[in-house]
Scaffold this active site. Structure first.
Site, PDB file in Angstrom:
ATOM      1  N   ASN A 182      -1.283  -5.793   0.636  1.00 58.02           N
ATOM      2  CA  ASN A 182      -0.741  -7.119   0.318  1.00 58.02           C
ATOM      3  C   ASN A 182      -1.450  -7.744  -0.890  1.00 58.02           C
ATOM      4  OD1 ASN A 182       1.061  -9.138   0.689  1.00 58.02           O
ATOM      5  ND2 ASN A 182      -0.159 -10.238   2.194  1.00 58.02           N
ATOM      6  N   ARG A 189      -9.829  -8.887   4.037  1.00 60.61           N
ATOM      7  CA  ARG A 189     -10.114  -7.451   3.923  1.00 60.61           C
ATOM      8  C   ARG A 189     -11.614  -7.155   4.054  1.00 60.61           C
ATOM      9  NH1 ARG A 189      -7.242  -9.383   0.153  1.00 60.61           N
ATOM     10  NH2 ARG A 189      -4.973  -9.149   0.225  1.00 60.61           N
ATOM     11  N   ASP A 223       6.992   0.731   0.620  1.00 64.49           N
ATOM     12  CA  ASP A 223       6.791  -0.686   0.321  1.00 64.49           C
ATOM     13  C   ASP A 223       8.118  -1.242  -0.198  1.00 64.49           C
ATOM     14  OD1 ASP A 223       7.055   0.398  -2.157  1.00 64.49           O
ATOM     15  OD2 ASP A 223       5.054  -0.102  -2.855  1.00 64.49           O
ATOM     16  N   LYS A 278       1.623   2.187   5.720  1.00 62.38           N
ATOM     17  CA  LYS A 278       1.744   2.235   4.249  1.00 62.38           C
ATOM     18  C   LYS A 278       0.460   2.754   3.606  1.00 62.38           C
ATOM     19  CE  LYS A 278       2.250   1.499  -0.079  1.00 62.38           C
ATOM     20  NZ  LYS A 278       1.902   0.410  -0.918  1.00 62.38           N
ATOM     21  N   HIS A 310       9.250  -1.631  -3.173  1.00 63.27           N
ATOM     22  CA  HIS A 310       9.862  -0.824  -4.232  1.00 63.27           C
ATOM     23  C   HIS A 310      10.576   0.396  -3.650  1.00 63.27           C
ATOM     24  CE1 HIS A 310       7.932  -3.191  -7.270  1.00 63.27           C
ATOM     25  NE2 HIS A 310       6.724  -2.881  -6.853  1.00 63.27           N
TER      26      HIS A 310
END
Ligand SMILES: Nc1nc2[nH]c(O)nc2c(=O)[nH]1
Length: 351
Positions: free
Chosen positions: A149, A202, A267, A248, A269
């Protein structure tokens, strides 16, 4: 002395003497042939399109990065790829050949992809030499935990911060390079330090993934490398036990470091590609984990065992930063901007 302070001191020594590397090249710093033409390896399309965030363009047409203990620069000529080694260790050429998977012929793969798929056949001539890398799995895991993200600029900043925990290798054209830190070196980082460095949520994943990997009986490094032996499903299941890794990110790590040539990181795209060219019946559906499998399966049905390599080309053709490489009739129709997707549409590479 605290480990961080110790590392900072050695870094200070390395950056204080950049001329050691940037002045007149010594014999070992001569440009040498990697014996691979641009149609088989395009440096910019391979190094700067979201597979790695550690390589830098250090001067026009020159790309520099660390491969284990080797610090190398690369550039292309019309017929060849040249490399120059800045460090003393033997084996840099072999490390480069492995990193770029040069034993795999793009020409052979692409002729079968072009025969199988019209969109691939149309865009491939404009994206020649885009290869899939074989990175060190530890490096790959931490880069892609940072990628979730996130957008390229911020991922690069975070990954650069992690890299500074490793041993300094030198400075090329004003940019400092480090051997990617070992799990032990990463273990000295605290969640607070990472949060202060801008990692956000993260930070917890990085600390957790280091801890989990260090607890493996064979060592985290070996544990990750052992995933090269089993199936994609086994690698995905094992990677998803690490904090901060979902399907992912697992697919990115599998494709870019674990020899899983059929892994497809799904994702936005890739979803767009699937809906437009592979499975129009997916239009209007939401990208759930079941859909992730359906999209990955559609790529493998179309392109076969190296579907991940075909995906890499179609993915680049989708990036707004790379549309200029394509003639206008091959440009992707952009989704209209909304306040939610305005930034994301442009440069998020990993969702
Ligand atoms: N589908 C893909 N997603 C990505 N994210 C990222 O950072 N790189 C990629 C990629 O190559 N494909």
């Amino acid at each position: 002395m605290a480990p961080i302070a110790k590392r900072s001191l050695s870094f200070a020594i390395a950056v204080a003497t950049p001329e050691r590397i940037t002045k007149k090249p010594r014999a070992r710093e001569e440009w040498r042939s990697l014996s691979v033409p641009p149609v088989e390896l395009n440096l910019a399309l391979t190094l700067l399109t979201g597979q790695t965030f550690l390589w830098k363009q250090t001067s026009p047409g020159v790309f520099t990065g660390a491969l284990g203990p080797h610090l190398v620069s690369l550039r292309q000529t019309p017929q060849d790829t040249l490399y120059r080694v800045h460090t003393e260790f033997p084996g840099a050429k072999e490390a480069l050949r492995e990193f770029f998977t040069l034993d795999t012929s793009l020409a052979t793969l692409w002729s079968s992809f072009s025969a199988a798929d019209e969109r691939f056949a149309a865009v491939a001539p404009y994206i020649q030499g885009a290869r899939v890398l074989r990175q060190d799995p530890v490096e790959c895991v931490f880069q892609f935990i940072c990628s979730s993200n996130n957008h390229i600029q911020r991922i690069t900043k975070m990954v650069d911060f992690l890299a500074t925990q490793g041993s300094p290798l030198g400075c090329v054209d004003g940019q400092s390079f480090f051997q990617f830190p070992s799990l032990e070196q990463l273990s000295f980082l605290t969640e607070k330090q990472l949060r202060d460095a801008g990692f956000g949520y993260r930070a917890k994943y990085i600390v957790g993934a280091v801890e989990t990997l260090r607890s493996k009986e064979s060592g985290g490094d070996e544990w990750l490398k052992s995933l090269r032996e089993g199936s994609l499903e086994q690698a995905t299941a094992a990677l998803c036990t690490l904090p901060g890794i979902g399907p992912k990110v697992a697919a990115c790590v599998s494709l870019f470091s674990l020899d899983k040539h059929d892994a497809i990181p799904v994702d936005t795209h890739v979803w767009q590609i699937a809906v437009q060219y592979l499975k129009p019946e997916l239009a209007g559906q939401r990208l759930t984990s079941k859909m992730h499998s359906a999209v990955a399966q559609a790529f493998v049905s179309r392109f076969g065992a190296y579907a991940g390599w075909a995906h890499a080309v179609l993915f680049i053709a989708e990036l707004s930063s790379h549309q200029k490489l394509l003639p206008s009739h091959l440009h992707t129709q952009r989704r209209p901007r909304t306040s939610k997707n305005s930034k994301r549409n442009e440069d998020v590479v990993s969702l």
